[in-house]
Structures are given as C-alpha cells and as structure tokens.
Design a protein around this motif. Structure first.
Motif, PDB file in Angstrom:
ATOM      1  N   CYS A 103       1.028  -0.860  -0.379  1.00 18.73           N
ATOM      2  CA  CYS A 103       0.577   0.069  -0.023  1.00 18.73           C
ATOM      3  C   CYS A 103       0.684   1.224  -0.497  1.00 18.73           C
ATOM      4  CB  CYS A 103      -0.811  -0.068   1.564  1.00 18.73           C
ATOM      5  SG  CYS A 103      -2.350   1.946   1.277  1.00 18.73           S
ATOM      6  N   ASN A 161      -9.034   3.494   3.776  1.00 21.10           N
ATOM      7  CA  ASN A 161      -9.612   2.226   2.758  1.00 21.10           C
ATOM      8  C   ASN A 161      -8.103   1.587   2.358  1.00 21.10           C
ATOM      9  OD1 ASN A 161     -12.824   3.246   2.941  1.00 21.10           O
ATOM     10  ND2 ASN A 161     -11.733   4.729   2.819  1.00 21.10           N
ATOM     11  N   ALA A 162      -7.389   2.206   1.676  1.00 21.25           N
ATOM     12  CA  ALA A 162      -6.945   1.347   0.939  1.00 21.25           C
ATOM     13  C   ALA A 162      -5.678   0.351   1.689  1.00 21.25           C
ATOM     14  CB  ALA A 162      -5.162   2.355   0.532  1.00 21.25           C
ATOM     15  N   GLU A 174      -8.192  -2.783   2.369  1.00 23.74           N
ATOM     16  CA  GLU A 174      -7.722  -3.409   1.231  1.00 23.74           C
ATOM     17  C   GLU A 174      -6.727  -3.761   1.079  1.00 23.74           C
ATOM     18  OE1 GLU A 174      -8.824  -4.983  -2.811  1.00 23.74           O
ATOM     19  OE2 GLU A 174     -10.396  -4.078  -0.799  1.00 23.74           O
ATOM     20  N   THR A 175      -5.584  -3.196   1.263  1.00 22.97           N
ATOM     21  CA  THR A 175      -3.989  -4.079   1.094  1.00 22.97           C
ATOM     22  C   THR A 175      -4.089  -5.746   1.882  1.00 22.97           C
ATOM     23  OG1 THR A 175      -3.274  -2.426   0.970  1.00 22.97           O
ATOM     24  CG2 THR A 175      -1.705  -4.329   1.684  1.00 22.97           C
ATOM     25  N   LYS A 226      -6.615  -7.074   3.205  1.00 18.52           N
ATOM     26  CA  LYS A 226      -8.201  -8.113   2.675  1.00 18.52           C
ATOM     27  C   LYS A 226      -6.983  -9.110   1.440  1.00 18.52           C
ATOM     28  CE  LYS A 226     -12.087  -8.475  -0.251  1.00 18.52           C
ATOM     29  NZ  LYS A 226     -13.066  -7.285  -1.130  1.00 18.52           N
ATOM     30  N   LEU A 227      -6.769  -7.893   0.165  1.00 14.63           N
ATOM     31  CA  LEU A 227      -6.103  -8.984  -0.982  1.00 14.63           C
ATOM     32  C   LEU A 227      -4.831 -10.257   0.336  1.00 14.63           C
ATOM     33  CD1 LEU A 227      -5.484  -9.284  -3.505  1.00 14.63           C
ATOM     34  CD2 LEU A 227      -3.951  -7.158  -3.643  1.00 14.63           C
ATOM     35  N   GLU A 272      -6.451 -12.662   0.809  1.00 19.58           N
ATOM     36  CA  GLU A 272      -7.054 -13.612  -0.178  1.00 19.58           C
ATOM     37  C   GLU A 272      -5.833 -14.845  -0.870  1.00 19.58           C
ATOM     38  OE1 GLU A 272      -8.646 -11.177  -2.617  1.00 19.58           O
ATOM     39  OE2 GLU A 272     -10.515 -11.197  -1.712  1.00 19.58           O
ATOM     40  N   VAL A 328      -1.188  -1.670  -4.186  1.00 14.11           N
ATOM     41  CA  VAL A 328      -2.501  -0.558  -3.822  1.00 14.11           C
ATOM     42  C   VAL A 328      -2.585   0.831  -3.757  1.00 14.11           C
ATOM     43  CG1 VAL A 328      -4.597  -1.191  -2.048  1.00 14.11           C
ATOM     44  CG2 VAL A 328      -3.384  -2.896  -2.649  1.00 14.11           C
ATOM     45  N   ASP A 353      -4.897   4.345  -3.179  1.00 18.74           N
ATOM     46  CA  ASP A 353      -6.682   5.333  -3.287  1.00 18.74           C
ATOM     47  C   ASP A 353      -6.113   6.584  -4.041  1.00 18.74           C
ATOM     48  OD1 ASP A 353      -4.603   7.053  -2.018  1.00 18.74           O
ATOM     49  OD2 ASP A 353      -5.743   7.991  -0.418  1.00 18.74           O
ATOM     50  N   ARG A 411      -3.940  -1.584  -7.604  1.00 18.41           N
ATOM     51  CA  ARG A 411      -5.078  -1.970  -7.951  1.00 18.41           C
ATOM     52  C   ARG A 411      -5.695  -0.504  -6.945  1.00 18.41           C
ATOM     53  NH1 ARG A 411      -8.372  -6.648  -4.729  1.00 18.41           N
ATOM     54  NH2 ARG A 411      -7.744  -7.602  -6.976  1.00 18.41           N
ATOM     55  N   VAL A 469      -7.998   2.141  -5.023  1.00 15.89           N
ATOM     56  CA  VAL A 469      -9.423   1.457  -4.179  1.00 15.89           C
ATOM     57  C   VAL A 469      -9.736   2.942  -4.040  1.00 15.89           C
ATOM     58  CG1 VAL A 469     -10.185   1.421  -1.691  1.00 15.89           C
ATOM     59  CG2 VAL A 469      -8.120   0.026  -2.439  1.00 15.89           C
TER      60      VAL A 469
END
Length: 374
Positions: free
Chosen positions: A10, A51-52, A55-56, A58-59, A62, A108, A110, A131, A133
């Motif tokens: 990020c 949020n970024a 999201e980092t 979360k990725l 996964e 990632v 923003d 990516r 966000v």
C-alpha cells in the motif's frame, strides 16, 4: 531455488499515517498494517488511505488462503515535500524487500497521486498488478462543499491554493489604496503568472530542495549553511542591481536587450553567489567526505566560466545596440570584452575539468592502499 514471494504494498505518498496518526513507515506485517489502519481511522475516519490499507490486508488474506507466499506492507512518503517523500519511498522499499525477500509486487493506492511512485517501485521489483481503491459516495452539493472544505483544511493544499490567491488579492487592494488600479492588475497577473510558471517548470521543487539542504546543513553543523545564506544574500543584491541596470538601459525594442541589460548588472553578483556556495560545498566535502572531493572541485571553475562568458556577451550586445543610449563601453571595447571573456571562460572550464580528472586519478591510486590497510 528460492520460492517466489509476492509483496502486497500500500502506497501512502503524502504520509497521512505519519502526519495524522504519528506512525512512522515503512510498516511491515499484517498486524502492524492493521494497527496502522485502525489508528488512522480513529484520528480521521474519512481519510481514503484507511480504505486502501484495509484493501491491502484483504488482498493479502485472499492470497494467503490460496497458499501463496505473500507479504504485506505500507510505505510512506512525506506530507509536505513530495521530492523528499519519493526518496523516502525508495529507501523504504529497499528495506521492505530486504526484510521480506519478495520477488514481485502488487500495488494498492487510493488515487492517481500515489501512482506517481510506480516507476520508483518498478525499478526495484517487478509489479504484477495495480489496484486503485475508490470510495463510493453520494455526489450531492452538500457533499461537494464538505469535500472542498476538508481539502482547504489540509495544509498541503492550502499552501498551494490559498497563499497565492491571498497574496494576489492583497496586492490588488494595496494598488487600489495607492491609486494605481492599472498597476495593481499588472502586478497581480504577474504574481499569478510567476507562480504558475514556477509550479509548471518545477522551480518550486528546487526551492524546496534548497530549504531542505539549508536545514540539513544547519542541523549537521555544516559550513555550507553559512555559504548558502551568503550566496542567497548575494543573489538578492544581484537581482536588485540587475533591475537597476534594466531601468538605466531600458529599451522598448526587444526582450533580448532587456534581459541582457539585467544580466549586465546582476551577473557579477550571481557569479559571486555561485562561487561562495560551491566553495562552501567543497570545504564540507573536504572535511567530511574527502574521497569524493573530485566530484565537486570543478564547480567554482564552471560557475566562473559561465559568469565571465555571460558578462562579456551582455557587454558586447549592449555596446553595439543602437537602441541603447549612454552605455559606457564602445563597440570596439565590447568586442575585446567578449573575446577575452570567452577565452577566460574556456580556460577556467578546462582547468576545472583537468583538476577534477587529476584528483580522480589521485583518489583511485590511494584507494587500493587504503583497502590494504584495512
């Protein structure tokens, strides 16, 4: 063969984590990144970097569930100085790659501003994906007003937008009070045009680098702090005398003549400023990094060469210009000035290059001896 590992990174180029939440980057590891995102969310829940970072994470989760070798990190820049921030991103990325052993990277961000550091990252590790966000919001008038107000509260944005507008309005008001509305309009347009030119060409970054260098020299007790201050004062004197020369030999027939009239009055002081700054740099390098002295020893000779040639050229053009009245140097003397200035400038430049080459060979000859002594 070492197993490949992906780094989910990020990018916080403007360092909101450090500026708002007081968390220094780079941040490596899931728990550390989660703590950073939570801390920033508690300070400013509306910051898009929150949020970024989530999201980092979360990725990262996964990819980890799929059994991939993966690491997660947040890298930060500088909130007030993007040039220093990009350098911090480069050094922080080197530390992250060394700690995680990553062979590829997923970025990632923003927004587009963070993606400016993409070439820096690509120069150190392959980037397999980017990516961005984007936070979903309701685009109504009240929300737009609130977003603008939040932007203007940001000191980085207010410095760029509010300061030049406020200065322009203040100058316009002063012009009206003095009874010169036409002059006020000219001054305001000139100030705004100068500001836009500085931003467009990137001269503001040069001034930022100069201020950073002054702070570093002051905190480090370097001689360059004194020499840079002296050079700035000499430059200011040069600007004033250049403007006086421009008014004295003003010609309405061309911008070139006006520029040369300014150079004629200012170039000697600009050259002195350059000599003082470069000599201060040489003294600091000699006292602290003697082995790199050959990199800076030619600076004063180049400054002197450029100053001499510019001075001779300005004298020659002004002396042969029929539009200039009262210039104290004749055309014949002006031709001698430019000839001797070019010869002297080339000699100074040649001597600087020769001295740089000589010191380079001297350092190369001493280096093996120093290595054997260790």
């Amino acid at each position: 063969m070492a197993k490949e590992r992906t780094l989910v990174l990020c990018v916080d180029r403007d360092d909101d984590l450090g500026f708002k939440a007081g968390i220094d980057g780079p941040i490596v590891g899931r728990e550390a990144c989660l703590h950073a995102a939570t801390s920033l969310a508690l300070v400013d829940p509306e910051d898009s970097d929150v949020n970024a970072i989530f999201e980092t994470i979360k990725l990262y989760d996964e990819l980890a569930k799929k059994g991939e070798e993966v690491a997660v990190a947040v890298i930060c820049g500088n909130h007030m100085n993007l040039l220093e921030g990009d350098r911090r991103v480069a050094s922080g990325l080197d530390a992250i790659l060394s700690a995680t052993g990553s062979t590829s990277c997923i970025i990632v961000t923003d927004g587009a501003e963070d993606e400016y550091v993409l070439p820096i990252i690509q120069s150190r590790v392959p980037v397999s994906s980017v990516r961005r966000v984007v936070v979903n919001q309701m685009p109504n008038l009240e929300g737009t007003y609130y977003i603008l107000r939040r932007l203007l509260d940001d000191p980085k944005v207010s410095k760029i937008v509010l300061v030049p507008l406020g200065l322009a309005m203040l100058l316009y008001a002063v012009g009206y009070l003095l009874g010169y509305p036409e002059g006020a309009t000219i001054v305001v347009v000139g100030v705004i045009g100068t500001y836009l030119l500085f931003k467009g060409v990137g001269i503001d970054e040069v001034f930022g680098y100069l201020i950073t260098s002054l702070k570093t020299s002051l905190h480090g007790g370097r001689f360059t702090f004194v020499s840079y201050i002296a050079a700035i004062l000499l430059g200011i004197v040069g600007i004033i005398l250049g403007l006086i020369s421009l008014l004295e030999y003003y010609s309405p027939f061309g911008i070139v003549i006006q520029m040369l009239a300014f150079i004629y009055g200012a170039v000697a002081w600009f050259t002195a400023a350059g000599l003082v700054a470069s000599v201060g740099k040489i003294i600091d390098v000699f006292l602290n990094e003697r082995e790199t002295i050959q990199r800076v020893v030619a600076l004063p000779f180049f400054v002197l060469a450029i100053g001499a040639i510019a001075y001779g050229a300005s004298i020659y053009i002004l002396s042969i210009s029929s539009e200039i009245s009262g210039f104290p140097i004749t055309s014949a003397s002006g031709a001698l000035y430019i000839v001797f200035a070019i010869i002297g400038g080339l000699f100074c430049a040649f001597f600087g290059v020769y001295l740089q080459s000589f010191l380079g060979r001297w350092v190369d000859e001493r280096e093996p001896v120093a290595n054997r002594s260790h």
